[in-house]
Design a protein around this motif. Structure first.
Motif, PDB file in Angstrom:
ATOM      1  N   ILE A  72      32.528  48.282  37.736  1.00 18.12           N
ATOM      2  CA  ILE A  72      31.781  48.893  36.631  1.00 18.12           C
ATOM      3  C   ILE A  72      32.707  49.213  35.466  1.00 18.12           C
ATOM      4  O   ILE A  72      32.386  48.959  34.295  1.00 18.12           O
ATOM      5  CB  ILE A  72      31.048  50.153  37.120  1.00 18.12           C
ATOM      6  CG1 ILE A  72      29.896  49.754  38.071  1.00 18.12           C
ATOM      7  CG2 ILE A  72      30.505  50.963  35.946  1.00 18.12           C
ATOM      8  CD1 ILE A  72      29.167  50.912  38.693  1.00 18.12           C
ATOM      9  N   LEU A  73      33.903  49.758  35.765  1.00 14.59           N
ATOM     10  CA  LEU A  73      34.849  50.094  34.705  1.00 14.59           C
ATOM     11  C   LEU A  73      35.320  48.852  33.957  1.00 14.59           C
ATOM     12  O   LEU A  73      35.393  48.829  32.723  1.00 14.59           O
ATOM     13  CB  LEU A  73      36.051  50.846  35.286  1.00 14.59           C
ATOM     14  CG  LEU A  73      35.786  52.285  35.744  1.00 14.59           C
ATOM     15  CD1 LEU A  73      37.017  52.857  36.434  1.00 14.59           C
ATOM     16  CD2 LEU A  73      35.372  53.162  34.559  1.00 14.59           C
ATOM     17  N   GLN A  74      35.661  47.810  34.719  1.00 22.21           N
ATOM     18  CA  GLN A  74      36.115  46.582  34.071  1.00 22.21           C
ATOM     19  C   GLN A  74      34.993  45.939  33.263  1.00 22.21           C
ATOM     20  O   GLN A  74      35.223  45.374  32.189  1.00 22.21           O
ATOM     21  CB  GLN A  74      36.646  45.600  35.118  1.00 22.21           C
ATOM     22  CG  GLN A  74      37.942  46.014  35.773  1.00 22.21           C
ATOM     23  CD  GLN A  74      39.087  46.103  34.764  1.00 22.21           C
ATOM     24  OE1 GLN A  74      39.151  45.311  33.827  1.00 22.21           O
ATOM     25  NE2 GLN A  74      39.966  47.069  34.944  1.00 22.21           N
ATOM     26  N   ALA A  75      33.758  46.031  33.780  1.00 20.38           N
ATOM     27  CA  ALA A  75      32.620  45.478  33.045  1.00 20.38           C
ATOM     28  C   ALA A  75      32.410  46.240  31.743  1.00 20.38           C
ATOM     29  O   ALA A  75      32.135  45.637  30.695  1.00 20.38           O
ATOM     30  CB  ALA A  75      31.366  45.557  33.908  1.00 20.38           C
ATOM     31  N   GLN A  76      32.584  47.557  31.789  1.00 19.62           N
ATOM     32  CA  GLN A  76      32.430  48.356  30.568  1.00 19.62           C
ATOM     33  C   GLN A  76      33.484  47.990  29.533  1.00 19.62           C
ATOM     34  O   GLN A  76      33.202  47.930  28.337  1.00 19.62           O
ATOM     35  CB  GLN A  76      32.512  49.845  30.920  1.00 19.62           C
ATOM     36  CG  GLN A  76      31.291  50.371  31.674  1.00 19.62           C
ATOM     37  CD  GLN A  76      31.449  51.804  32.135  1.00 19.62           C
ATOM     38  OE1 GLN A  76      32.545  52.360  32.084  1.00 19.62           O
ATOM     39  NE2 GLN A  76      30.356  52.404  32.589  1.00 19.62           N
ATOM     40  N   GLU A  77      34.704  47.720  29.992  1.00 18.65           N
ATOM     41  CA  GLU A  77      35.759  47.312  29.071  1.00 18.65           C
ATOM     42  C   GLU A  77      35.399  46.005  28.377  1.00 18.65           C
ATOM     43  O   GLU A  77      35.799  45.748  27.237  1.00 18.65           O
ATOM     44  CB  GLU A  77      37.091  47.156  29.814  1.00 18.65           C
ATOM     45  CG  GLU A  77      37.723  48.471  30.216  1.00 18.65           C
ATOM     46  CD  GLU A  77      39.097  48.258  30.832  1.00 18.65           C
ATOM     47  OE1 GLU A  77      39.630  47.129  30.709  1.00 18.65           O
ATOM     48  OE2 GLU A  77      39.633  49.218  31.413  1.00 18.65           O
ATOM     49  N   GLN A  78      34.648  45.161  29.100  1.00 19.86           N
ATOM     50  CA  GLN A  78      34.228  43.878  28.544  1.00 19.86           C
ATOM     51  C   GLN A  78      32.875  43.993  27.841  1.00 19.86           C
ATOM     52  O   GLN A  78      32.293  42.986  27.458  1.00 19.86           O
ATOM     53  CB  GLN A  78      34.129  42.842  29.671  1.00 19.86           C
ATOM     54  CG  GLN A  78      35.406  42.612  30.450  1.00 19.86           C
ATOM     55  CD  GLN A  78      36.448  41.857  29.657  1.00 19.86           C
ATOM     56  OE1 GLN A  78      36.114  41.228  28.663  1.00 19.86           O
ATOM     57  NE2 GLN A  78      37.700  41.918  30.100  1.00 19.86           N
ATOM     58  N   GLN A  79      32.373  45.215  27.718  1.00 19.42           N
ATOM     59  CA  GLN A  79      31.068  45.480  27.099  1.00 19.42           C
ATOM     60  C   GLN A  79      29.942  44.767  27.847  1.00 19.42           C
ATOM     61  O   GLN A  79      29.043  44.174  27.258  1.00 19.42           O
ATOM     62  CB  GLN A  79      31.088  45.056  25.619  1.00 19.42           C
ATOM     63  CG  GLN A  79      32.087  45.843  24.785  1.00 19.42           C
ATOM     64  CD  GLN A  79      32.058  45.446  23.326  1.00 19.42           C
ATOM     65  OE1 GLN A  79      31.611  44.363  22.972  1.00 19.42           O
ATOM     66  NE2 GLN A  79      32.525  46.342  22.466  1.00 19.42           N
ATOM     67  N   ILE A  80      30.029  44.859  29.151  1.00 16.98           N
ATOM     68  CA  ILE A  80      29.002  44.288  30.029  1.00 16.98           C
ATOM     69  C   ILE A  80      28.409  45.431  30.838  1.00 16.98           C
ATOM     70  O   ILE A  80      29.132  46.189  31.487  1.00 16.98           O
ATOM     71  CB  ILE A  80      29.595  43.221  30.976  1.00 16.98           C
ATOM     72  CG1 ILE A  80      30.085  42.018  30.166  1.00 16.98           C
ATOM     73  CG2 ILE A  80      28.577  42.784  32.010  1.00 16.98           C
ATOM     74  CD1 ILE A  80      30.840  41.004  30.989  1.00 16.98           C
ATOM     75  N   GLU A  81      27.108  45.573  30.804  1.00 16.46           N
ATOM     76  CA  GLU A  81      26.432  46.645  31.530  1.00 16.46           C
ATOM     77  C   GLU A  81      25.928  46.120  32.869  1.00 16.46           C
ATOM     78  O   GLU A  81      25.220  45.121  32.928  1.00 16.46           O
ATOM     79  CB  GLU A  81      25.250  47.172  30.715  1.00 16.46           C
ATOM     80  CG  GLU A  81      24.523  48.336  31.394  1.00 16.46           C
ATOM     81  CD  GLU A  81      23.324  48.801  30.597  1.00 16.46           C
ATOM     82  OE1 GLU A  81      22.743  49.844  30.958  1.00 16.46           O
ATOM     83  OE2 GLU A  81      22.958  48.122  29.614  1.00 16.46           O
ATOM     84  N   LEU A  82      26.291  46.803  33.943  1.00 18.71           N
ATOM     85  CA  LEU A  82      25.846  46.419  35.277  1.00 18.71           C
ATOM     86  C   LEU A  82      24.630  47.237  35.679  1.00 18.71           C
ATOM     87  O   LEU A  82      24.637  48.454  35.578  1.00 18.71           O
ATOM     88  CB  LEU A  82      26.964  46.640  36.300  1.00 18.71           C
ATOM     89  CG  LEU A  82      28.207  45.766  36.146  1.00 18.71           C
ATOM     90  CD1 LEU A  82      29.222  46.093  37.234  1.00 18.71           C
ATOM     91  CD2 LEU A  82      27.842  44.301  36.204  1.00 18.71           C
ATOM     92  N   LEU A  83      23.597  46.558  36.118  1.00 16.88           N
ATOM     93  CA  LEU A  83      22.363  47.209  36.545  1.00 16.88           C
ATOM     94  C   LEU A  83      22.068  46.798  37.979  1.00 16.88           C
ATOM     95  O   LEU A  83      22.329  45.667  38.388  1.00 16.88           O
ATOM     96  CB  LEU A  83      21.193  46.789  35.632  1.00 16.88           C
ATOM     97  CG  LEU A  83      21.386  47.070  34.140  1.00 16.88           C
ATOM     98  CD1 LEU A  83      20.258  46.439  33.347  1.00 16.88           C
ATOM     99  CD2 LEU A  83      21.457  48.565  33.885  1.00 16.88           C
ATOM    100  N   GLU A  84      21.494  47.713  38.748  1.00 15.24           N
ATOM    101  CA  GLU A  84      21.236  47.434  40.158  1.00 15.24           C
ATOM    102  C   GLU A  84      19.963  46.606  40.324  1.00 15.24           C
ATOM    103  O   GLU A  84      18.945  46.874  39.692  1.00 15.24           O
ATOM    104  CB  GLU A  84      21.107  48.731  40.950  1.00 15.24           C
ATOM    105  CG  GLU A  84      21.035  48.494  42.459  1.00 15.24           C
ATOM    106  CD  GLU A  84      21.273  49.761  43.255  1.00 15.24           C
ATOM    107  OE1 GLU A  84      21.348  49.678  44.480  1.00 15.24           O
ATOM    108  OE2 GLU A  84      21.392  50.841  42.622  1.00 15.24           O
ATOM    109  N   ILE A  85      20.038  45.606  41.176  1.00 17.68           N
ATOM    110  CA  ILE A  85      18.865  44.805  41.508  1.00 17.68           C
ATOM    111  C   ILE A  85      17.973  45.628  42.434  1.00 17.68           C
ATOM    112  O   ILE A  85      18.465  46.220  43.401  1.00 17.68           O
ATOM    113  CB  ILE A  85      19.269  43.499  42.211  1.00 17.68           C
ATOM    114  CG1 ILE A  85      20.092  42.629  41.258  1.00 17.68           C
ATOM    115  CG2 ILE A  85      18.046  42.723  42.689  1.00 17.68           C
ATOM    116  CD1 ILE A  85      20.630  41.380  41.891  1.00 17.68           C
TER     117      ILE A  85
END
Length: 497
Positions: free
Chosen positions: A436-449
Motif C-alpha cells: 500500500i505504501l509503495q502504491a501510494q508513492e506511485q500514486q496508485i490507490e489499492l482497493l479491496e475486491i
C-alpha cells in the motif's frame, strides 16, 4: 534442430504378471541396450496379482526401467489407483492419471486417457465420457502451433481403425473399440498410438493426417495394438522403437510419407466428427488476489456499454491468445530454459525464476499459451490452485509464507510469481502495508475486491496486476498512468525481511 532419439518400450495387458514382464524387459535390454522408459496400456493389474504386486509395492523388487501405466478398466482393480491425478505406485512404476499430457524432460509429449468408454452418465470411476475427451483435446489444441503429439496411450482401440488399411483378422474394428478415441486420435494426430484389451497384436499401416492436394502435408500416424503378457499364442506384447521428439525434428523430416501410407481411417467421420461442448468456467474464485484495473479513462479510449460503466465481456467467450513472437514460457517452445523447470503437471509447471527476487523465487506457469489468469479454463485454474496450496504448505514447513503476484503488462505469457518471505520477519499486515505504501508513492490507490467476487468477470484488457499474500485477501486498483514495473520488487525491500 536435432537431438538424441529416445528408446521406448510399449506393452499390452500385463494382468498382474509383473515378474514375466520385467524379466523380459531385462533380457531385451541385455541384448539390445538400455531403454529410456516403458509404457503400459490395457489392464496392468489382474484378478490374482496381489501377492506378486506386494513385492514391488514394498520395494522388495523393483521395475528395471521407469514404467508408466494407465488406470483401471474395471471395478475390481480401481483400488490399486489411489489418486485420480496420477501418482507413484512403486519404485519406477508411475500411474499417469485419468487423462492428461506427460511431457518428458527431453521434450517427448505423451497424451493419455485411462479407462473404457462409458455409455451412460454418471460414468463409473473406471470410464471416460465426452467431457473427458473434450477437455483433453482442448488442453492440447489451445497450444500455439500445435501439430500433434508424439504418443497417444489408450486402453481401448479406436473404432474403425481398420478402414483403408490392413485388416486385423479376428477383430471387427467397426464394432469393437471406442468412437470417442477415434475422435481423439483425429484431433491429436499422434505419431504413435498404442492400445490393448483385445488380446491380439495388430500394427496398422501408417495413415495420413491431411487431405492430399487440399491441405499442407503433415506427419503420419501409426496405430499399434499389443497382446497380453505371456499369452499362449505367443502374440507380440512388447514393442520396441526409437523416437525423436517432434519438437526437435526438422519439418521436412517430420512430414516424410512412407510408401505404404494410407488414407486416414477416421476420415469418413467427416461432418459427424465429435464437437466437444464448450466448457464453462468454474465459478470458484481464485484465492485472494490484488489487481490493477486499466480504466477506459486513461490511454486509448474504449467503447463502453449502454450503462456507461465498466466494459465487461461476460457473454462473449475469449479466444486463447496467440504469442506475437517467440514465447519463453510455453513449455513446447524451444525458447524455454528447461534447466530451470522444477515440476511438470498436466496443465501447468513450476520453474525457478531467472534473476529472481530471492533464491527460492518460483514461477507457476501454464503449459499452454495463456496471457492472463482470466483466460484460464477451469481445469487449468484448478491445477494452478493445487500448486499454490502445495507451495504454501512447503514454504510454511520451512518457516516462510508466500507472496504471489501476476503482472499482466506488456507480457505474453501468464507468470504467477511466488516469493517466500520469513514468517519471523514479517506478518501479513506488514506485507499489505508495504504494498500500500509503495502504491501510494506511485500514486496508485489499492482497493479491496469484495469477498467471493469472480476475478474472471473483469475484462482481460483491464487486468494489469494481481497480488495475493495470504491466499485469503484480494485487492485491486484503477491504474492512472504507466504501470511501475519495479513496484513488486520494492515492496518487500521496504522492510528488513
Amino acid at each position: 534442430m536435432s537431438g538424441k532419439p529416445l528408446r521406448v518400450l510399449a506393452c499390452g495387458d500385463v494382468e498382474g504378471k509383473f515378474d514375466i514382464l520385467f524379466n523380459r524387459v531385462q533380457a531385451v535390454q541385455k541384448k539390445s541396450g538400455e531403454f529410456d522408459l516403458l509404457l503400459c496400456v490395457g489392464n496392468f493389474f489382474g484378478s490374482a496379482s496381489e501377492t506378486e504386486w506386494e513385492e514391488y509395492r514394498t520395494c522388495v523388487k523393483k521395475a528395471p526401467i521407469p514404467t508408466y501405466i494407465l488406470g483401471a478398466n474395471n471395478q475390481e482393480t480401481i483400488y490399486y489407483f489411489p489418486d485420480v491425478n496420477g501418482c507413484e505406485l512403486a519404485e519406477n512404476i508411475t500411474y499417469l492419471g485419468r487423462k492428461g499430457i506427460f511431457n518428458s524432460v527431453s521434450g517427448l509429449q505423451i497424451a493419455y486417457l485411462s479407462g473404457t468408454e462409458s455409455q451412460s452418465e454418471p460414468a463409473p470411476a473406471y470410464s471416460f465420457i465426452n467431457k473427458d475427451v473434450a477437455e483433453l483435446k482442448t488442453s492440447l489444441l489451445s497450444l500455439p502451433n500445435f501439430r500433434g503429439v508424439d504418443i497417444l496411450l489408450t486402453s481401448p482401440w479406436p473404432r474403425d481403425v481398420g478402414n483403408f488399411g490392413n485388416k486385423p483378422g479376428q477383430v471387427d474394428t467397426k464394432r469393437c473399440g471406442s468412437v470417442l478415441i477415434s475422435h481423439l486420435a483425429t484431433s491429436l494426430k499422434p505419431r504413435y498410438h498404442f492400445a490393448a484389451l483385445e488380446k491380439i497384436y495388430y500394427e496398422r499401416l501408417p495413415y495420413r493426417n491431411h487431405v492430399v492436394l487440399q491441405e499442407n502435408t503433415q506427419h503420419v500416424s501409426r496405430f499399434i495394438a499389443l497382446a497380453n503378457v505371456d499369452n499362449t499364442s505367443k502374440k507380440k506384447y512388447l514393442y520396441a522403437f526409437s523416437i525423436l521428439p517432434m519438437s526437435s525434428m526438422d519439418l521436412t523430416e517430420l512430414v516424410k510419407q512412407p510408401q505404404d501410407v494410407t488414407e486416414n481411417p477416421y476420415r469418413k467421420l467427416g461432418k459427424e466428427a465429435y464437437k466437444p461442448k464448450m466448457l464453462s468456467s468454474a465459478e470458484e474464485e481464485p484465492a485472494c488476489q490484488f489487481f490493477f484495473d486499466l480504466s477506459k479513462q486513461h490511454g486509448n479510449k474504449r467503447q463502453s456499454d449502454e450503462k456507461g460503466g465498466q466494459h465487461f465481456q461476460r457473454k462473449q467467450l475469449k479466444k486463447i491468445s496467440k504469442p506475437t513472437g517467440p514465447c519463453w514460457f510455453c513449455l513446447a517452445s524451444p525458447e524455454v530454459e528447461k534447466h530451470l523447470v522444477v515440476s511438470i503437471g498436466t496443465h501447468c509447471y513450476l520453474a525457478l525464476a531467472k534473476g529472481g527476487l530471492s533464491n527460492d523465487h518460483i514461477l507457476i506457469l501454464p503449459i499452454g499459451h495463456y496471457q492472463s489468469v482470466v483466460e484460464l479454463s477451469s481445469e487449468v485454474m484448478e491445477e494452478v490452485d493445487k500448486y499454490k496450496s502445495a507451495l504454501k504448505e512447503f514454504f510454511r514447513s520451512k518457516g516462510k509464507r508466500c507472496v504471489l503476484f501476476e503482472r499482466n503488462y506488456r507480457s505474453q505469457h501468464l507468470q504467477l510469481q511466488v516469493i517466500p518471505v520469513p514468517l519471523s520477519c514479517c506478518t501479513t499486515e506488514d506485507i499489505k502495508e508495504s504494498f500500500i505504501l509503495q502504491a501510494q508513492e506511485q500514486q496508485i490507490e489499492l482497493l479491496e475486491i469484495p469477498e467471493h467476487s469472480d476475478i474472471k468477470l473483469h475484462s482481460q484488457e483491464h487486468l494489469i496486476f494481481m497480488l495475493n499474500w495470504t491466499l485469503e485477501r484480494s485487492f485491486f486498483t484503477v491504474l492512472r498512468k504507466i504501470f511501475p514495473c519495479s513496484l513488486e520488487g520494492k515492496c518487500w525491500r521496504a522492510k528488513p525481511f
